[in-house]
Write a protein that holds these residues in place. Sequence first.
Motif, mmCIF file in Angstrom:
data_model
loop_
_atom_site.group_PDB
_atom_site.id
_atom_site.type_symbol
_atom_site.label_atom_id
_atom_site.label_comp_id
_atom_site.label_asym_id
_atom_site.label_seq_id
_atom_site.Cartn_x
_atom_site.Cartn_y
_atom_site.Cartn_z
ATOM 1 N N ILE A 226 -1.464 -1.122 3.234
ATOM 2 C CA ILE A 226 -2.672 -0.302 3.162
ATOM 3 C C ILE A 226 -2.685 0.527 1.883
ATOM 4 N N GLN A 227 -1.519 0.977 1.430
ATOM 5 C CA GLN A 227 -1.452 1.680 0.149
ATOM 6 C C GLN A 227 -1.830 0.744 -0.992
ATOM 7 N N ALA A 228 -1.359 -0.484 -0.929
ATOM 8 C CA ALA A 228 -1.684 -1.457 -1.968
ATOM 9 C C ALA A 228 -3.180 -1.769 -1.969
ATOM 10 N N GLY A 229 -3.766 -1.870 -0.768
ATOM 11 C CA GLY A 229 -5.201 -2.091 -0.698
ATOM 12 C C GLY A 229 -5.979 -0.955 -1.330
ATOM 13 N N ASP A 234 -9.011 1.191 -5.951
ATOM 14 C CA ASP A 234 -9.183 2.254 -6.938
ATOM 15 C C ASP A 234 -9.166 1.719 -8.369
ATOM 16 N N LEU A 235 -8.490 0.588 -8.566
ATOM 17 C CA LEU A 235 -8.389 0.022 -9.918
ATOM 18 C C LEU A 235 -9.504 -0.982 -10.225
ATOM 19 N N TYR A 238 -11.575 -0.894 -13.449
ATOM 20 C CA TYR A 238 -10.892 -1.131 -14.722
ATOM 21 C C TYR A 238 -10.545 -2.600 -14.940
ATOM 22 N N ASP A 239 -11.022 -3.463 -14.028
ATOM 23 C CA ASP A 239 -11.004 -4.914 -14.228
ATOM 24 C C ASP A 239 -9.621 -5.425 -14.620
ATOM 25 N N LEU A 240 -8.643 -5.251 -13.747
ATOM 26 C CA LEU A 240 -7.288 -5.735 -14.041
ATOM 27 C C LEU A 240 -7.225 -7.260 -14.032
ATOM 28 N N PHE A 241 -6.381 -7.793 -14.899
ATOM 29 C CA PHE A 241 -6.066 -9.220 -14.867
ATOM 30 C C PHE A 241 -5.339 -9.533 -13.575
ATOM 31 N N TRP A 242 -4.372 -8.655 -13.219
ATOM 32 C CA TRP A 242 -3.742 -8.741 -11.908
ATOM 33 C C TRP A 242 -3.029 -7.454 -11.558
ATOM 34 N N LEU A 243 -2.828 -7.250 -10.241
ATOM 35 C CA LEU A 243 -1.916 -6.256 -9.679
ATOM 36 C C LEU A 243 -0.747 -7.036 -9.105
ATOM 37 N N GLU A 244 0.440 -6.765 -9.620
ATOM 38 C CA GLU A 244 1.627 -7.567 -9.301
ATOM 39 C C GLU A 244 2.505 -6.888 -8.267
ATOM 40 N N ASP A 245 3.066 -7.692 -7.364
ATOM 41 C CA ASP A 245 4.074 -7.240 -6.399
ATOM 42 C C ASP A 245 3.699 -5.911 -5.765
ATOM 43 N N GLU A 250 8.063 -10.721 1.320
ATOM 44 C CA GLU A 250 8.604 -11.549 2.402
ATOM 45 C C GLU A 250 7.748 -11.476 3.663
ATOM 46 N N ASP A 251 6.979 -10.387 3.820
ATOM 47 C CA ASP A 251 6.008 -10.301 4.906
ATOM 48 C C ASP A 251 4.694 -10.866 4.382
ATOM 49 N N GLN A 252 4.561 -12.199 4.478
ATOM 50 C CA GLN A 252 3.407 -12.837 3.854
ATOM 51 C C GLN A 252 2.088 -12.394 4.481
ATOM 52 N N ALA A 253 2.093 -12.129 5.762
ATOM 53 C CA ALA A 253 0.866 -11.720 6.436
ATOM 54 C C ALA A 253 0.353 -10.379 5.924
ATOM 55 N N ALA A 254 1.231 -9.567 5.327
ATOM 56 C CA ALA A 254 0.802 -8.276 4.795
ATOM 57 C C ALA A 254 -0.258 -8.428 3.722
ATOM 58 N N LEU A 255 -0.229 -9.564 3.009
ATOM 59 C CA LEU A 255 -1.206 -9.771 1.945
ATOM 60 C C LEU A 255 -2.615 -9.938 2.505
ATOM 61 N N ARG A 256 -2.742 -10.302 3.783
ATOM 62 C CA ARG A 256 -4.076 -10.395 4.385
ATOM 63 C C ARG A 256 -4.765 -9.035 4.376
ATOM 64 N N LEU A 257 -4.002 -7.991 4.710
ATOM 65 C CA LEU A 257 -4.577 -6.649 4.753
ATOM 66 C C LEU A 257 -4.997 -6.196 3.363
ATOM 67 N N ILE A 258 -4.156 -6.476 2.364
ATOM 68 C CA ILE A 258 -4.505 -6.094 0.994
ATOM 69 C C ILE A 258 -5.773 -6.803 0.558
ATOM 70 N N ARG A 259 -5.861 -8.097 0.851
ATOM 71 C CA ARG A 259 -7.006 -8.907 0.440
ATOM 72 C C ARG A 259 -8.299 -8.396 1.072
ATOM 73 N N GLN A 260 -8.198 -7.849 2.277
ATOM 74 C CA GLN A 260 -9.388 -7.332 2.957
ATOM 75 C C GLN A 260 -9.972 -6.111 2.258
ATOM 76 N N HIS A 261 -9.127 -5.405 1.495
ATOM 77 C CA HIS A 261 -9.547 -4.111 0.961
ATOM 78 C C HIS A 261 -9.831 -4.110 -0.538
ATOM 79 N N THR A 262 -9.523 -5.196 -1.242
ATOM 80 C CA THR A 262 -9.733 -5.162 -2.687
ATOM 81 C C THR A 262 -10.021 -6.545 -3.239
ATOM 82 N N THR A 263 -10.805 -6.553 -4.317
ATOM 83 C CA THR A 263 -11.048 -7.790 -5.068
ATOM 84 C C THR A 263 -10.194 -7.865 -6.327
#
Length: 410
Positions: A226-229, A234-235, A238-245, A250-263
């Motif tokens: 949720i912090q990553a989201g 918030d970024l 500023y049109d980042l090329f990417w936000l890394e790591d 290792e918790d692959q499902a965690a990326l689902r939550l991040i994806r829901q909150h940011t483009t």
Amino acid sequence: MKIESAETVVTSPGRNFVTLRITTTDGVTGLGDATLNGRELAVETYLREHVVPLLIGRDAGRIEDTWQYLYRGAYWRRGPVTMAAIAAVDTALWDIKAKVAGMPLYQLLGGASRAGALAYGHASGRDVPELLDSVRAHLDAGYRAIRVQTGVPGLGSVYGVAASPAAAGGKRYDYEPAQRTALPVEETWDTRAYLRHVPGVFEAVRAEFGPELPLLHDGHHRMTPIQAGRLGRDLEPYDLFWLEDATPGEDQAALRLIRQHTTTPLAIGEVFNSAHDYTTLLQERLIDYVRSAVTHTGGITAMRKLLDMAGHYGAKSGIHGPTDISPVGMAAALHLDLAIHNFGIQEYMRHSAETLEVFHTSYTFQDGLLHPSDAPGLGVVLDDEAATRFPYEPAYLPVNRLTDGTVHDW
């Protein structure tokens, strides 16, 4: 053409490297990078005691069969030590095959798909003015994409920030987190302070350098999903090329939550060592860039398969390329970068002058693009005499603690 001998070379020109050299009965040699920062001797021992005895007498041309033999033939699979050892063998055999063919390795991988690989450099500063100076220095050095890392008010040492203004603003990003101490250095971290600070940093960089410059940022596994989201959202201005790591991968499902909150595009995987680590992330399109290193993910054979799989799901490459990947591993990455269709960007930290005394390279960096050169094989030569001048020294990566003393992801 059989494998006649295989030997490990451990050297430390400013940092520790492990190299495997395979020699055939025809006298052709190949190099593979087996460096695992902070655990170098674990890989060297695994190679010397368990892998090298299996190689003698094998057909050097049977690269796929050798890969499967070392991976499937060992009951205990995967893990960074095993996969770094397999990577070293695999890369060395590809080096040999390309030398025998009289071609640069990328030609055996299908030929060039582009003129060169877009590279990003590492700008950093203890504060924003120092960071802006570092970005200018990297642009002057020819970079056309920049990773941005900065100190956080109230914290001491922060990942990704060079130790001195000269290093931060100079031509070479001179940051080695592995310290030669009896025990790991302990750093202090405050995620809330970081989350408050970083958006303003990117606002300042965009105000200074405009909207066109590709900007990247590494969260280094330190946020909850949720912090990553929140940070990704918030970024977004500023049109980042990417936000890394952004969070531990290792918790692959965690990326689902991040994806829901940011483009904001997401990159992950520098600590992964198998295509299996990516299955959910790719199939559900939870990431945009694959960050594994050739050195830590089973070599050229495994990385080519991983990147081909990523391409089916619209993900691109962003191969890990810090200076604890030796020039041998860097060259291997560049040959893949040039050949694959779904190339994204290549991390590029310039190695020290001492490192380049040991590893003679032929790859080039011009107008923001890296090219592996047209030398046969990988295009890297190991200088044994120089290597002996830099003996191994034990070193540890840091340990991270929160302000209350709790151990946290570094």
